[in-house]
Motif scaffolding. Sequence first.
Motif, PDB file in Angstrom:
ATOM      1  N   PHE A   3       0.826  -1.211   0.000  1.00 11.30           N
ATOM      2  CA  PHE A   3       0.000   0.000   0.000  1.00 11.30           C
ATOM      3  C   PHE A   3       0.859   1.259   0.000  1.00 11.30           C
ATOM      4  O   PHE A   3       0.507   2.254  -0.626  1.00 11.30           O
ATOM      5  N   ALA A   4       1.980   1.222   0.698  1.00 12.18           N
ATOM      6  CA  ALA A   4       2.862   2.394   0.742  1.00 12.18           C
ATOM      7  C   ALA A   4       3.483   2.652  -0.621  1.00 12.18           C
ATOM      8  O   ALA A   4       3.603   3.800  -1.053  1.00 12.18           O
ATOM      9  N   ALA A   5       3.890   1.603  -1.316  1.00  8.07           N
ATOM     10  CA  ALA A   5       4.520   1.783  -2.628  1.00  8.07           C
ATOM     11  C   ALA A   5       3.521   2.274  -3.670  1.00  8.07           C
ATOM     12  O   ALA A   5       3.906   2.935  -4.631  1.00  8.07           O
ATOM     13  N   ARG A   6       2.247   1.982  -3.486  1.00  3.62           N
ATOM     14  CA  ARG A   6       1.234   2.399  -4.457  1.00  3.62           C
ATOM     15  C   ARG A   6       0.657   3.791  -4.156  1.00  3.62           C
ATOM     16  O   ARG A   6      -0.132   4.306  -4.934  1.00  3.62           O
ATOM     17  N   ASP A   7       1.051   4.375  -3.034  1.00  2.00           N
ATOM     18  CA  ASP A   7       0.559   5.699  -2.669  1.00  2.00           C
ATOM     19  C   ASP A   7       1.189   6.758  -3.571  1.00  2.00           C
ATOM     20  O   ASP A   7       2.387   6.702  -3.871  1.00  2.00           O
ATOM     21  N   ALA A   8       0.403   7.732  -3.996  1.00  3.29           N
ATOM     22  CA  ALA A   8       0.891   8.783  -4.898  1.00  3.29           C
ATOM     23  C   ALA A   8       1.930   9.681  -4.232  1.00  3.29           C
ATOM     24  O   ALA A   8       2.737  10.318  -4.923  1.00  3.29           O
ATOM     25  N   ARG A   9       1.936   9.738  -2.913  1.00  2.58           N
ATOM     26  CA  ARG A   9       2.895  10.588  -2.200  1.00  2.58           C
ATOM     27  C   ARG A   9       4.269   9.954  -2.067  1.00  2.58           C
ATOM     28  O   ARG A   9       5.208  10.594  -1.628  1.00  2.58           O
ATOM     29  N   THR A  10       4.409   8.688  -2.450  1.00  2.61           N
ATOM     30  CA  THR A  10       5.685   7.985  -2.347  1.00  2.61           C
ATOM     31  C   THR A  10       6.600   8.424  -3.490  1.00  2.61           C
ATOM     32  O   THR A  10       6.198   8.409  -4.649  1.00  2.61           O
ATOM     33  N   PRO A  11       7.843   8.808  -3.173  1.00  2.00           N
ATOM     34  CA  PRO A  11       8.786   9.188  -4.234  1.00  2.00           C
ATOM     35  C   PRO A  11       9.043   8.020  -5.188  1.00  2.00           C
ATOM     36  O   PRO A  11       9.035   6.858  -4.784  1.00  2.00           O
ATOM     37  N   TRP A  12       9.295   8.334  -6.453  1.00  2.00           N
ATOM     38  CA  TRP A  12       9.470   7.276  -7.459  1.00  2.00           C
ATOM     39  C   TRP A  12      10.667   6.397  -7.152  1.00  2.00           C
ATOM     40  O   TRP A  12      10.657   5.201  -7.439  1.00  2.00           O
ATOM     41  N   ALA A  13      11.728   6.953  -6.557  1.00  2.56           N
ATOM     42  CA  ALA A  13      12.918   6.160  -6.254  1.00  2.56           C
ATOM     43  C   ALA A  13      12.609   5.099  -5.184  1.00  2.56           C
ATOM     44  O   ALA A  13      13.093   3.963  -5.269  1.00  2.56           O
ATOM     45  N   VAL A  14      11.799   5.464  -4.210  1.00  5.28           N
ATOM     46  CA  VAL A  14      11.411   4.514  -3.158  1.00  5.28           C
ATOM     47  C   VAL A  14      10.492   3.450  -3.741  1.00  5.28           C
ATOM     48  O   VAL A  14      10.597   2.271  -3.396  1.00  5.28           O
ATOM     49  N   ARG A  15       9.606   3.846  -4.638  1.00  6.06           N
ATOM     50  CA  ARG A  15       8.752   2.871  -5.322  1.00  6.06           C
ATOM     51  C   ARG A  15       9.591   1.867  -6.103  1.00  6.06           C
ATOM     52  O   ARG A  15       9.333   0.665  -6.071  1.00  6.06           O
ATOM     53  N   LEU A  16      10.576   2.369  -6.818  1.00  7.81           N
ATOM     54  CA  LEU A  16      11.445   1.496  -7.605  1.00  7.81           C
ATOM     55  C   LEU A  16      12.220   0.542  -6.698  1.00  7.81           C
ATOM     56  O   LEU A  16      12.327  -0.651  -6.993  1.00  7.81           O
ATOM     57  N   LEU A  17      12.729   1.044  -5.587  1.00  9.62           N
ATOM     58  CA  LEU A  17      13.455   0.197  -4.643  1.00  9.62           C
ATOM     59  C   LEU A  17      12.535  -0.877  -4.064  1.00  9.62           C
ATOM     60  O   LEU A  17      12.928  -2.045  -3.958  1.00  9.62           O
ATOM     61  N   ALA A  18      11.314  -0.511  -3.714  1.00 13.26           N
ATOM     62  CA  ALA A  18      10.353  -1.493  -3.188  1.00 13.26           C
ATOM     63  C   ALA A  18      10.056  -2.560  -4.232  1.00 13.26           C
ATOM     64  O   ALA A  18       9.983  -3.753  -3.915  1.00 13.26           O
ATOM     65  N   LEU A  19       9.915  -2.160  -5.480  1.00 10.63           N
ATOM     66  CA  LEU A  19       9.678  -3.109  -6.564  1.00 10.63           C
ATOM     67  C   LEU A  19      10.872  -4.051  -6.737  1.00 10.63           C
ATOM     68  O   LEU A  19      10.708  -5.262  -6.903  1.00 10.63           O
ATOM     69  N   LEU A  20      12.073  -3.508  -6.676  1.00 12.59           N
ATOM     70  CA  LEU A  20      13.276  -4.335  -6.819  1.00 12.59           C
ATOM     71  C   LEU A  20      13.419  -5.337  -5.676  1.00 12.59           C
ATOM     72  O   LEU A  20      13.785  -6.491  -5.900  1.00 12.59           O
ATOM     73  N   VAL A  21      13.127  -4.900  -4.459  1.00  9.02           N
ATOM     74  CA  VAL A  21      13.205  -5.811  -3.314  1.00  9.02           C
ATOM     75  C   VAL A  21      12.173  -6.925  -3.457  1.00  9.02           C
ATOM     76  O   VAL A  21      12.486  -8.107  -3.253  1.00  9.02           O
ATOM     77  N   ALA A  22      10.952  -6.580  -3.835  1.00 10.45           N
ATOM     78  CA  ALA A  22       9.904  -7.595  -4.029  1.00 10.45           C
ATOM     79  C   ALA A  22      10.273  -8.542  -5.166  1.00 10.45           C
ATOM     80  O   ALA A  22      10.097  -9.759  -5.056  1.00 10.45           O
ATOM     81  N   ALA A  23      10.800  -7.993  -6.249  1.00 14.34           N
ATOM     82  CA  ALA A  23      11.194  -8.837  -7.382  1.00 14.34           C
ATOM     83  C   ALA A  23      12.315  -9.788  -6.993  1.00 14.34           C
ATOM     84  O   ALA A  23      12.310 -10.961  -7.377  1.00 14.34           O
ATOM     85  N   TYR A  24      13.291  -9.306  -6.227  1.00 16.57           N
ATOM     86  CA  TYR A  24      14.387 -10.171  -5.798  1.00 16.57           C
ATOM     87  C   TYR A  24      13.876 -11.265  -4.865  1.00 16.57           C
ATOM     88  O   TYR A  24      14.288 -12.417  -4.965  1.00 16.57           O
ATOM     89  N   ALA A  25      12.961 -10.905  -3.968  1.00 18.82           N
ATOM     90  CA  ALA A  25      12.430 -11.887  -3.018  1.00 18.82           C
ATOM     91  C   ALA A  25      11.642 -12.977  -3.731  1.00 18.82           C
ATOM     92  O   ALA A  25      11.687 -14.142  -3.326  1.00 18.82           O
ATOM     93  N   LEU A  26      10.926 -12.633  -4.788  1.00 18.59           N
ATOM     94  CA  LEU A  26      10.072 -13.599  -5.488  1.00 18.59           C
ATOM     95  C   LEU A  26      10.749 -14.252  -6.690  1.00 18.59           C
ATOM     96  O   LEU A  26      10.226 -15.212  -7.241  1.00 18.59           O
ATOM     97  N   SER A  27      11.888 -13.736  -7.086  1.00 16.04           N
ATOM     98  CA  SER A  27      12.563 -14.226  -8.285  1.00 16.04           C
ATOM     99  C   SER A  27      13.261 -15.568  -8.039  1.00 16.04           C
ATOM    100  O   SER A  27      13.864 -15.779  -6.990  1.00 16.04           O
ATOM    101  N   PRO A  28      13.201 -16.461  -9.013  1.00 19.62           N
ATOM    102  CA  PRO A  28      13.954 -17.718  -8.873  1.00 19.62           C
ATOM    103  C   PRO A  28      15.446 -17.521  -9.118  1.00 19.62           C
ATOM    104  O   PRO A  28      16.244 -18.409  -8.848  1.00 19.62           O
TER     105      PRO A  28
END
Length: 107
Positions: A3-28
């Motif tokens: 929910f925090a990453a999808r909030d419009a007030r979240t800076p794009w760099a933090v969104r990108l970092l959250a996406l990268l962390v999630a992708a690394y955690a779920l990636s084979p």
Amino acid sequence: MYFAARDARTPWAVRLLALLVAAYALSPIDLIPDFIPVLGYLDDVILVPLGLALVLRLMPPPVMVTARERAEAVVDRPVSVAMAAAFVLAWVIVLFGLGAWAYRRFS
């Protein structure tokens, strides 16, 4: 974090970092493959929590407050036990079928 990453007030760099962390955690694909004893899982145990901690540290506090409220509202939704049981039953049937097929094929 979702929910925090999808909030419009979240800076794009933090969104990108959250996406990268999630992708690394779920990636084979890992930095160190999981089949290497101890080290294979050690990168997951260290990198994912450190990435999450960094995202939490960089996230604006008002966004985190709103995200926590939204997450708690989602947790309070009713849960369908019957549907959960149906999914578990479906997986058991599929796994049993695969096991029976493998037994006949390789016996």
